[in-house]
Write a protein that holds these residues in place. Structure first.
Motif, PDB file in Angstrom:
ATOM      1  N   VAL A  41       1.128   4.307  -2.765  1.00 38.27           N
ATOM      2  CA  VAL A  41       0.977   5.726  -2.443  1.00 38.27           C
ATOM      3  C   VAL A  41       2.200   6.513  -2.902  1.00 38.27           C
ATOM      4  O   VAL A  41       2.081   7.623  -3.438  1.00 38.27           O
TER       5      VAL A  41
ATOM      6  N   PHE B 288       0.828  -1.206   0.000  1.00 41.39           N
ATOM      7  CA  PHE B 288       0.000   0.000   0.000  1.00 41.39           C
ATOM      8  C   PHE B 288       0.866   1.261   0.000  1.00 41.39           C
ATOM      9  O   PHE B 288       0.617   2.207  -0.764  1.00 41.39           O
TER      10      PHE B 288
ATOM     11  N   VAL C 292      -7.485   2.916   4.280  1.00 37.34           N
ATOM     12  CA  VAL C 292      -7.010   1.611   3.813  1.00 37.34           C
ATOM     13  C   VAL C 292      -6.170   0.874   4.851  1.00 37.34           C
ATOM     14  O   VAL C 292      -6.477  -0.272   5.198  1.00 37.34           O
TER      15      VAL C 292
ATOM     16  N   LEU D 296      -2.079  14.710  -0.341  1.00 39.40           N
ATOM     17  CA  LEU D 296      -2.685  13.381  -0.310  1.00 39.40           C
ATOM     18  C   LEU D 296      -2.934  12.919   1.126  1.00 39.40           C
ATOM     19  O   LEU D 296      -3.898  12.200   1.402  1.00 39.40           O
ATOM     20  N   THR D 297      -2.085  13.305   2.047  1.00 39.50           N
ATOM     21  CA  THR D 297      -2.261  12.937   3.456  1.00 39.50           C
ATOM     22  C   THR D 297      -3.146  13.928   4.200  1.00 39.50           C
ATOM     23  O   THR D 297      -3.265  13.842   5.423  1.00 39.50           O
TER      24      THR D 297
ATOM     25  N   ILE E 223      -7.599   7.011   1.129  1.00 38.25           N
ATOM     26  CA  ILE E 223      -6.314   6.338   1.351  1.00 38.25           C
ATOM     27  C   ILE E 223      -6.033   6.141   2.834  1.00 38.25           C
ATOM     28  O   ILE E 223      -5.492   5.120   3.248  1.00 38.25           O
TER      29      ILE E 223
ATOM     30  N   MET F 238      -9.131  11.863  -2.624  1.00 35.96           N
ATOM     31  CA  MET F 238      -8.470  10.557  -2.582  1.00 35.96           C
ATOM     32  C   MET F 238      -7.780  10.338  -1.242  1.00 35.96           C
ATOM     33  O   MET F 238      -7.715   9.215  -0.736  1.00 35.96           O
ATOM     34  N   GLY F 239      -7.263  11.420  -0.653  1.00 33.62           N
ATOM     35  CA  GLY F 239      -6.552  11.313   0.617  1.00 33.62           C
ATOM     36  C   GLY F 239      -7.396  10.714   1.724  1.00 33.62           C
ATOM     37  O   GLY F 239      -6.919   9.896   2.510  1.00 33.62           O
TER      38      GLY F 239
END
Length: 274
Positions: free
Chosen positions: A161, A157, A228, A196-197, A225, A221-222
């Motif tokens: 990323v 994963f 996950v 993204l974070t 993610i 999307m962050g």
């Protein structure tokens, strides 16, 4: 023969007090230890405040020396009461205990090194044994096993990323360009990571309509993610929880291994009788 028996009895008694929390004396010892750890950290924090340092420097220094001497005695006792001292000395807790003791002594020769006693905060990990909350010991063990079992999937994963961040960073570098702060692909990669974070420091931001659209997609999307790895670990925890083992705080006198089953008579690590 009597002296030998007496010596053995003394070591076993103090081993039970120092290393375990299944007895009243053991719990009391560890609670006092935690109080002193917190007190020591508090002293170091107060010493960093100029007003307290100027008005109470002697008092703070005396308090730190008293705590350091106690920890020194405790460290020596931990070595004396165990059959294989080197197993404790080179263990995680053994290294932390040593590192949390020597800074004050080093301050006699090197100015400022005493502030490193803040490493004693790591010793608060002993709280799992101190309060004899066996279910928390079990939960900590469950979490560790779950993380180990899911490390391969988490690694895959993270690599995904990482790859996605490089692609997004490169795209934003081509779209925005140096004039909008995206001066290089590494800097654009940095933007992709913080976006993204969902951290979003705001030091770099897109100015074009297309760049802002891509940034919106990246931020959405962050959120997905982040969920996950949580799901991966949760699944493993459910699997591990089915085993439902009961652990206690008993510590092996030979190798210091902890986390034995309640009905265990021998150490799972070295095989010695508990």
């Amino acid at each position: 023969m009597n002296l030998k028996t007496k010596s053995k009895s003394w070591r076993e008694r103090w081993h039970e007090i120092i290393y375990e929390a299944d007895t009243k004396e053991g719990k009391l010892f560890d609670i006092i230890l935690l109080i002193l750890i917190l007190s020591s950290i508090g002293v170091v924090m107060l010493e960093s405040v100029e007003s307290y340092r100027e008005t109470h420097s002697n008092l703070l220094n005396y308090a730190e020396w008293v705590i350091t001497i106690f920890f020194s005695i405790e460290y020596i006792m931990r070595i004396l009461v165990i059959n294989k001292p080197w197993r404790y000395i080179f263990s995680f807790y053994g290294i932390i205990d040593l590192l949390s003791t020597i800074p004050k002594y080093l301050s006699l020769f090197f100015v400022g090194t005493h502030v490193f006693v803040a490493v004693r905060a790591l010793r608060l990990l002993r709280v799992f044994r101190v309060l004899k909350l066996v279910r928390y010991v079990g939960e900590a063990n469950l979490l560790m096993k779950s993380l180990k079992a899911s490390k391969a999937r988490i690694l895959v994963f993270l690599m995904a990323v990482f790859s996605l961040s490089i692609i997004l960073g490169t795209i934003m570098y081509l779209i925005e360009g140096p004039e909008n702060g995206f001066t290089s692909i590494p800097r654009s990669f940095y933007w992709a990571i913080v976006t993204l974070t969902t951290v979003g420091y705001g030091d770099i931001s897109p100015h074009t309509a297309l760049g802002q659209f891509i940034a919106t997609i990246v931020m959405i999307m962050g959120y997905g993610i982040i969920a996950v790895p949580t799901g991966i670990v949760t699944v493993e925890m459910s699997k591990q929880a089915q085993k439902d083992i009961d652990l206690n705080t008993q510590s092996c006198r030979s190798c210091s291994a902890e986390g034995h089953l309640d009905e265990a008579e021998y150490c799972y690590s070295c095989g010695e009788f508990l």
